[in-house]
Design a protein around this motif. Structure first.
Motif, PDB file in Angstrom:
ATOM      1  N   SER A 102      13.610   7.111  -7.370  1.00  0.00           N
ATOM      2  CA  SER A 102      13.250   7.980  -6.234  1.00  0.00           C
ATOM      3  C   SER A 102      11.740   8.191  -6.186  1.00  0.00           C
ATOM      4  CB  SER A 102      13.966   9.330  -6.357  1.00  0.00           C
ATOM      5  OG  SER A 102      15.368   9.156  -6.298  1.00  0.00           O
ATOM      6  N   ALA A 103      11.121   8.300  -7.365  1.00  0.00           N
ATOM      7  CA  ALA A 103       9.668   8.466  -7.411  1.00  0.00           C
ATOM      8  C   ALA A 103       8.969   7.231  -6.856  1.00  0.00           C
ATOM      9  CB  ALA A 103       9.230   8.717  -8.857  1.00  0.00           C
ATOM     10  N   LEU A 104       9.520   6.034  -7.134  1.00  0.00           N
ATOM     11  CA  LEU A 104       8.916   4.813  -6.587  1.00  0.00           C
ATOM     12  C   LEU A 104       9.110   4.744  -5.071  1.00  0.00           C
ATOM     13  CD1 LEU A 104       7.512   2.100  -7.093  1.00  0.00           C
ATOM     14  CD2 LEU A 104       9.773   1.068  -7.414  1.00  0.00           C
ATOM     15  N   TYR A 105      10.274   5.189  -4.559  1.00  0.00           N
ATOM     16  CA  TYR A 105      10.489   5.198  -3.101  1.00  0.00           C
ATOM     17  C   TYR A 105       9.414   6.055  -2.434  1.00  0.00           C
ATOM     18  CZ  TYR A 105      15.244   3.801  -4.582  1.00  0.00           C
ATOM     19  OH  TYR A 105      16.304   3.183  -5.156  1.00  0.00           O
ATOM     20  N   ASP A 106       9.139   7.211  -3.024  1.00  0.00           N
ATOM     21  CA  ASP A 106       8.110   8.093  -2.450  1.00  0.00           C
ATOM     22  C   ASP A 106       6.742   7.416  -2.477  1.00  0.00           C
ATOM     23  OD1 ASP A 106      10.076   9.967  -2.100  1.00  0.00           O
ATOM     24  OD2 ASP A 106       9.622  11.068  -3.958  1.00  0.00           O
ATOM     25  N   ALA A 107       6.442   6.713  -3.587  1.00  0.00           N
ATOM     26  CA  ALA A 107       5.121   6.062  -3.685  1.00  0.00           C
ATOM     27  C   ALA A 107       4.978   4.947  -2.657  1.00  0.00           C
ATOM     28  CB  ALA A 107       4.939   5.500  -5.100  1.00  0.00           C
ATOM     29  N   LEU A 108       6.091   4.278  -2.331  1.00  0.00           N
ATOM     30  CA  LEU A 108       6.038   3.166  -1.376  1.00  0.00           C
ATOM     31  C   LEU A 108       6.317   3.619   0.054  1.00  0.00           C
ATOM     32  CD1 LEU A 108       7.979   0.465  -3.450  1.00  0.00           C
ATOM     33  CD2 LEU A 108       5.509   0.630  -3.099  1.00  0.00           C
ATOM     34  N   GLY A 109       6.663   4.892   0.226  1.00  0.00           N
ATOM     35  CA  GLY A 109       6.948   5.407   1.559  1.00  0.00           C
ATOM     36  C   GLY A 109       8.243   4.885   2.139  1.00  0.00           C
ATOM     37  N   ILE A 110       9.242   4.693   1.312  1.00  0.00           N
ATOM     38  CA  ILE A 110      10.543   4.174   1.765  1.00  0.00           C
ATOM     39  C   ILE A 110      11.433   5.344   2.166  1.00  0.00           C
ATOM     40  CG2 ILE A 110      12.591   2.868   1.090  1.00  0.00           C
ATOM     41  CD1 ILE A 110      10.866   1.347  -0.887  1.00  0.00           C
ATOM     42  N   SER A 111      12.050   5.222   3.322  1.00  0.00           N
ATOM     43  CA  SER A 111      12.944   6.278   3.806  1.00  0.00           C
ATOM     44  C   SER A 111      14.187   6.360   2.909  1.00  0.00           C
ATOM     45  CB  SER A 111      13.369   5.972   5.249  1.00  0.00           C
ATOM     46  OG  SER A 111      14.425   6.819   5.628  1.00  0.00           O
ATOM     47  N   PRO A 112      14.685   7.562   2.621  1.00  0.00           N
ATOM     48  CA  PRO A 112      15.891   7.709   1.779  1.00  0.00           C
ATOM     49  C   PRO A 112      17.119   7.026   2.388  1.00  0.00           C
ATOM     50  CG  PRO A 112      14.740   9.806   1.995  1.00  0.00           C
ATOM     51  CD  PRO A 112      14.087   8.867   2.959  1.00  0.00           C
ATOM     52  N   ASP A 113      17.098   6.791   3.730  1.00  0.00           N
ATOM     53  CA  ASP A 113      18.260   6.175   4.377  1.00  0.00           C
ATOM     54  C   ASP A 113      18.166   4.655   4.456  1.00  0.00           C
ATOM     55  OD1 ASP A 113      19.230   8.745   4.819  1.00  0.00           O
ATOM     56  OD2 ASP A 113      18.090   8.935   6.681  1.00  0.00           O
ATOM     57  N   ASP A 114      17.027   4.087   4.068  1.00  0.00           N
ATOM     58  CA  ASP A 114      16.829   2.637   4.182  1.00  0.00           C
ATOM     59  C   ASP A 114      17.371   1.954   2.925  1.00  0.00           C
ATOM     60  OD1 ASP A 114      16.028   0.058   4.611  1.00  0.00           O
ATOM     61  OD2 ASP A 114      14.023   0.595   5.304  1.00  0.00           O
ATOM     62  N   ARG A 115      18.644   1.612   2.923  1.00  0.00           N
ATOM     63  CA  ARG A 115      19.281   1.061   1.729  1.00  0.00           C
ATOM     64  C   ARG A 115      18.727  -0.318   1.348  1.00  0.00           C
ATOM     65  NH1 ARG A 115      25.752   2.219   1.598  1.00  0.00           N
ATOM     66  NH2 ARG A 115      25.650   4.493   1.410  1.00  0.00           N
ATOM     67  N   ASP A 116      18.444  -1.143   2.359  1.00  0.00           N
ATOM     68  CA  ASP A 116      17.963  -2.499   2.056  1.00  0.00           C
ATOM     69  C   ASP A 116      16.625  -2.464   1.318  1.00  0.00           C
ATOM     70  OD1 ASP A 116      20.185  -3.511   3.273  1.00  0.00           O
ATOM     71  OD2 ASP A 116      19.212  -3.779   5.222  1.00  0.00           O
ATOM     72  N   ARG A 117      15.691  -1.663   1.811  1.00  0.00           N
ATOM     73  CA  ARG A 117      14.369  -1.597   1.171  1.00  0.00           C
ATOM     74  C   ARG A 117      14.456  -0.890  -0.188  1.00  0.00           C
ATOM     75  NH1 ARG A 117      10.226  -2.740   4.811  1.00  0.00           N
ATOM     76  NH2 ARG A 117       8.698  -1.396   3.805  1.00  0.00           N
ATOM     77  N   LYS A 118      15.355   0.084  -0.288  1.00  0.00           N
ATOM     78  CA  LYS A 118      15.530   0.743  -1.595  1.00  0.00           C
ATOM     79  C   LYS A 118      16.072  -0.248  -2.626  1.00  0.00           C
ATOM     80  CE  LYS A 118      17.590   4.764  -1.564  1.00  0.00           C
ATOM     81  NZ  LYS A 118      18.510   5.843  -1.147  1.00  0.00           N
ATOM     82  N   SER A 119      16.967  -1.118  -2.179  1.00  0.00           N
ATOM     83  CA  SER A 119      17.514  -2.118  -3.090  1.00  0.00           C
ATOM     84  C   SER A 119      16.420  -3.080  -3.566  1.00  0.00           C
ATOM     85  CB  SER A 119      18.631  -2.895  -2.401  1.00  0.00           C
ATOM     86  OG  SER A 119      19.115  -3.912  -3.241  1.00  0.00           O
ATOM     87  N   LEU A 120      15.519  -3.439  -2.644  1.00  0.00           N
ATOM     88  CA  LEU A 120      14.406  -4.321  -3.033  1.00  0.00           C
ATOM     89  C   LEU A 120      13.457  -3.606  -3.994  1.00  0.00           C
ATOM     90  CD1 LEU A 120      13.535  -5.991   0.403  1.00  0.00           C
ATOM     91  CD2 LEU A 120      14.600  -7.074  -1.583  1.00  0.00           C
ATOM     92  N   ALA A 121      13.210  -2.331  -3.733  1.00  0.00           N
ATOM     93  CA  ALA A 121      12.307  -1.570  -4.601  1.00  0.00           C
ATOM     94  C   ALA A 121      12.898  -1.393  -6.001  1.00  0.00           C
ATOM     95  CB  ALA A 121      12.008  -0.203  -3.979  1.00  0.00           C
ATOM     96  N   ASP A 122      14.232  -1.235  -6.056  1.00  0.00           N
ATOM     97  CA  ASP A 122      14.865  -1.084  -7.385  1.00  0.00           C
ATOM     98  C   ASP A 122      14.584  -2.268  -8.292  1.00  0.00           C
ATOM     99  OD1 ASP A 122      15.884   1.261  -6.493  1.00  0.00           O
ATOM    100  OD2 ASP A 122      17.910   0.495  -6.103  1.00  0.00           O
ATOM    101  N   LYS A 123      14.444  -3.467  -7.688  1.00  0.00           N
ATOM    102  CA  LYS A 123      14.231  -4.681  -8.478  1.00  0.00           C
ATOM    103  C   LYS A 123      12.803  -4.814  -8.985  1.00  0.00           C
ATOM    104  CE  LYS A 123      17.794  -7.134  -5.891  1.00  0.00           C
ATOM    105  NZ  LYS A 123      18.096  -8.199  -4.902  1.00  0.00           N
ATOM    106  N   MET A 124      11.953  -3.862  -8.648  1.00  0.00           N
ATOM    107  CA  MET A 124      10.565  -3.919  -9.123  1.00  0.00           C
ATOM    108  C   MET A 124      10.360  -3.121 -10.393  1.00  0.00           C
ATOM    109  SD  MET A 124       8.442  -3.806  -5.556  1.00  0.00           S
ATOM    110  CE  MET A 124       6.916  -4.237  -6.370  1.00  0.00           C
ATOM    111  N   LEU A 125      11.341  -2.297 -10.756  1.00  0.00           N
ATOM    112  CA  LEU A 125      11.221  -1.512 -11.990  1.00  0.00           C
ATOM    113  C   LEU A 125      12.117  -2.096 -13.085  1.00  0.00           C
ATOM    114  CD1 LEU A 125      11.174   2.179 -10.694  1.00  0.00           C
ATOM    115  CD2 LEU A 125       9.252   0.845 -11.579  1.00  0.00           C
ATOM    116  N   SER A 126      11.693  -1.916 -14.309  1.00  0.00           N
ATOM    117  CA  SER A 126      12.447  -2.439 -15.454  1.00  0.00           C
ATOM    118  C   SER A 126      13.785  -1.726 -15.606  1.00  0.00           C
ATOM    119  CB  SER A 126      11.623  -2.262 -16.728  1.00  0.00           C
ATOM    120  OG  SER A 126      12.407  -2.501 -17.862  1.00  0.00           O
ATOM    121  N   ASN A 127      14.722  -2.395 -16.251  1.00  0.00           N
ATOM    122  CA  ASN A 127      16.020  -1.764 -16.545  1.00  0.00           C
ATOM    123  C   ASN A 127      15.912  -0.734 -17.663  1.00  0.00           C
ATOM    124  OD1 ASN A 127      17.364  -3.367 -14.641  1.00  0.00           O
ATOM    125  ND2 ASN A 127      17.540  -5.053 -16.114  1.00  0.00           N
TER     126      ASN A 127
END
Length: 438
Positions: A102-127
């Motif tokens: 969620s902190a990365l979504y805020d840094a990238l300005g991704i809307s909480p409802d944008d599932r596709d972009r959130k999914s892409l952003a999730d792949k940028m952080l380590s497991n």
């Protein structure tokens, strides 16, 4: 003076003698040139080897990390400031991962409802971001309820792009990051939110399928246990055998046969000792596989011939007059050896031992035979626990397809080379420091 002697100067001054002399000088020059060329070729290959290892390996000591502002609210964590260590350890990894993402979504300005972009952003952080956040909370439980800046590990697919190891000009379908994710990388870089930081995971973590979370800690601990076992086993047995063969053993065919076999064992391929260890220690004595105690015993067998040969050479280098003098004043043969000869031979013995240890430290084949090639995630607490070894870890990483493991492999080779150079330097210093010239 004879007539032939009187003719000799004229012979050496003849044209034929001058020609042969010129040919000998030319042959000597050619030999020097060939020798210099061979040395130069060797140095060039060595320079290429070191350049290849260091140019790639230096990147493994750094990892790409993304800075985000993480709100560690009491409601989100279900904790209070000053929470106990047990409460923090019981935190759900899923909950911590969700907070970090969620902190990365805020840094990238991704809307909480944008599932596709959130999914892409999730792949940028380590497991492993949940482990990172948990460790931060364990270090300072008072930060619960506040918002903190945290450098989170980027995913292993992001790291090669940020380091420039993979070209962005590749077609999108052939890249692990699409154009949107590359745009986010540029955005984070403009905001100074992404940077290369020291890769502490390399020294504190064990095996992992994710290159950003993989480390050599298990291999280092396993190698340490094995080297201790080699010293404990090989030194007393090797020195004792060498003293007996050099000073007490009768000179007959049996002794000659033993000596020849010891010299031959020093040249036996190391994998043969692995087969021997597999047959004896694991199949017969049923000792645990992947355990440093088995690896240490196998490497001790492999190092024994080197220790025996070096000890015998060191003992024979001590002048016989020292032993004769000790015997002459009434000392027994054992007293002469242990009180006078052995202390004087100790620098040579230690040098041989350290060279044997350096050889054992870099061995891989016998350890693979006894099962030390398994991926071990937890730190071994003793020589009976599963572990691996540093050269085996390098071997395993070299076979993995992920790009991040290429740099990690070279980094681990640099660390192994550093250990080997340190051990060899120690052997040289010991020899120079305690060497006696007779």
């Amino acid at each position: 003076m004879t007539e032939e002697t009187q003719k000799a100067p004229s012979y050496f001054l003849s044209e034929a003698a001058a020609k042969r002399l010129k040919q000998r000088y030319a042959a000597e020059k050619r030999f020097r040139f060939y020798g210099l060329a061979m040395v130069s070729i060797g140095l060039i290959f060595l320079a290429i080897l070191f350049y290849t290892i260091f140019s790639v390996g230096i990147q493994g000591f750094m990892s790409t990390q993304i800075k985000v502002q993480v709100p560690l609210t009491a409601e989100a964590l279900d904790l209070q400031p000053g929470a106990s260590e047990d409460e923090i350890r019981e935190l759900s990894g899923f909950k911590l991962t969700r907070i970090a993402r969620s902190a990365l979504y805020d840094a990238l300005g991704i809307s909480p409802d944008d599932r596709d972009r959130k999914s892409l952003a999730d792949k940028m952080l380590s497991n492993g971001i949940d482990v990172q956040l948990r460790n931060i909370l364990l270090d300072d439980p008072e930060i619960v309820g506040s918002t903190v800046d945290v450098w989170l590990l980027a995913h292993g697919t992001v790291d090669p792009f940020f380091k420039g190891n993979i070209s962005r000009d590749l077609p999108e379908e052939r890249r692990l990051l699409n154009d949107v994710q590359l745009g986010w990388l540029d955005q984070l870089e403009e905001q100074d939110r992404i940077a290369l930081k020291f890769n502490s995971s390399l020294f504190t973590m064990g095996a992992s399928a994710d290159p950003e979370l993989a480390g050599i800690a298990v291999g280092l601990i396993g190698s340490f246990f094995m080297m201790v076992l080699v010293v404990v086993v090989a030194l007393p047995i090797g020195v004792g055998a060498a003293i007996y063969l050099e000073e007490f053993a009768p000179r007959n065919r049996i002794t000659d046969l033993i000596e020849v076999n010891i010299n031959n064992l020093a040249a036996v391929p190391s994998i043969v000792f692995g087969i021997l260890g597999l047959a004896i220690f694991i199949n017969i004595f049923e000792m645990p596989r992947s355990a440093p105690i088995v690896g240490g015993l196998v490497l001790s067998l492999m190092t024994l011939p080197t220790v025996i040969i070096a000890t015998r050479a060191a003992l024979s280098a001590v002048p016989p007059s020292i032993k004769d003098a000790a015997l002459g004043v009434g000392a027994s043969k054992m007293q002469a050896i242990f009180h006078h000869i052995l202390p004087l031979a100790m620098p040579g013995i230690l040098t041989g031992l350290i060279i044997g240890l350096a050889h054992a430290l870099g061995e891989t084949a016998p350890l693979i035979m006894i099962g030390m090639v398994a991926a071990v995630f937890d730190m071994p607490g003793g020589p009976m626990d599963p572990a691996t070894a540093l050269p085996v870890q390098i071997y395993m990483w070299a076979g993995l397809p992920e790009r991040g493991f290429v740099a990690l492999t070279s980094s681990a080779i640099i660390i192994l080379l550093a250990f080997l150079l340190t051990m060899n330097a120690t052997a040289i210093i010991l020899r120079k420091r305690f060497e006696r010239r007779w």
